[in-house]
Write a protein that holds these residues in place. Sequence first.
Motif, PDB file in Angstrom:
ATOM      1  N   TYR A   1      -5.259  -6.766  -1.830  1.00 55.34           N
ATOM      2  CA  TYR A   1      -4.660  -7.847  -1.033  1.00 55.34           C
ATOM      3  C   TYR A   1      -4.131  -8.954  -1.943  1.00 55.34           C
ATOM      4  N   ALA A   2      -4.926  -9.330  -2.955  1.00 57.88           N
ATOM      5  CA  ALA A   2      -4.465 -10.367  -3.886  1.00 57.88           C
ATOM      6  C   ALA A   2      -3.189  -9.930  -4.593  1.00 57.88           C
ATOM      7  N   ALA A   3      -3.126  -8.645  -4.991  1.00 53.72           N
ATOM      8  CA  ALA A   3      -1.920  -8.128  -5.638  1.00 53.72           C
ATOM      9  C   ALA A   3      -0.735  -8.176  -4.680  1.00 53.72           C
ATOM     10  N   ALA A   4      -0.972  -7.866  -3.412  1.00 52.87           N
ATOM     11  CA  ALA A   4       0.110  -7.912  -2.427  1.00 52.87           C
ATOM     12  C   ALA A   4       0.663  -9.328  -2.284  1.00 52.87           C
ATOM     13  N   TYR A   5      -0.227 -10.309  -2.201  1.00 50.02           N
ATOM     14  CA  TYR A   5       0.238 -11.690  -2.067  1.00 50.02           C
ATOM     15  C   TYR A   5       0.893 -12.188  -3.358  1.00 50.02           C
ATOM     16  N   LEU A   6       0.452 -11.658  -4.489  1.00 47.02           N
ATOM     17  CA  LEU A   6       1.133 -11.990  -5.744  1.00 47.02           C
ATOM     18  C   LEU A   6       2.566 -11.464  -5.706  1.00 47.02           C
ATOM     19  N   ALA A   7       2.748 -10.232  -5.228  1.00 48.53           N
ATOM     20  CA  ALA A   7       4.092  -9.669  -5.111  1.00 48.53           C
ATOM     21  C   ALA A   7       4.942 -10.469  -4.130  1.00 48.53           C
TER      22      ALA A   7
END
Length: 345
Positions: free
Chosen positions: A326-332
């Motif tokens: 999820y954190a990676a998704a929001y980073l993207a």
Amino acid sequence: MVAFEDYRLEDRAVLEAADPLLRRLAGAGARIRVEAEAAREPTSLLDEAIRPRAVIAVGSEARLVRSLLEPVCPVPMMAWPGPALPGWVGPLDLVVVLAAHGGEQSLVHAASEAVRRGCQLLVAAPESSPVAESSMSRSTTLLTTRTSDPLAAVAVTAAALHALGLGPVLDLESVAGALDRVAEECSPWVDLSSNPAKDLALSMADTEPLVWGGSVLAARAARRVAEALRAASGRPALATDAEALMPVITAAEPRDPFADPFDAPITDRRPCLLLLEDGHTNELLAVARRQLEGAAEMADVRTCKVLQDEGSELLRYAVLLQKGLYAAAYLAIGLNRLQDPPSDW
């Protein structure tokens, strides 16, 4: 180079455009339930009395299965890179094939070789896929997968191995429920002040993450999270042991407290230490964690933590991984890099 824009994490139009990725993440618990229901009948037919000499797992998540089984498995257990099986594998052994997508040529080869040698097989693959077709024999149990989700395939495989007396007790509904709770906490409609994944993405927005997990399973989750962070940001993200991370932390340039952050070049990124903790520790791990945190404090390197210290081994791993994804998704999303999200997020 694209700068992180935190307003995008709260912009409804941006979040709606990211719906395919976020919806897939939110469906992790549902996918485990789908696979568990599909595997119910073949799992019920497994006989614990037929104990193999050894278990050999092949596939992208073979090491995860080994990590789950090793503490309790009564026979030797190994994860094998393939495609050829070890020369000693034969009719007395169980070959576990994890093929959530079903078309991997190396797994087709491994399954065919296991059939030729007369091995017992436990295969997680889509029905009528090349892997499923190549593994058909009288000694094969096929767990038909429907969602192409590697974690869900591992979950039902681990449950089947428990039915064979080779793995730990697993409550797949509790794992699915925990992933549902992560989806609620990290929902795109939960604002930044209350959303741990958005907050984590913001903390890593202008950094090159260093990801550490102390236990075997936390370390595996760290590697998967680092892969997702690299894909999301197009930047380096390193996951390794504490000894290898220490030089990177201590080499960080001192932060100038009087520098204007808007004047800094966008390529001048400092590391950020992300700790994944599953509650399993010993004195060596505790010392390694204290050393990492101490070095980060001395070097003024930001430290973030994701903790899940309750539940089964699989549940802890799944929650650490999902929060990282999820954190990676929001980073993207913040970096406007949603053109080609990985298909297995």
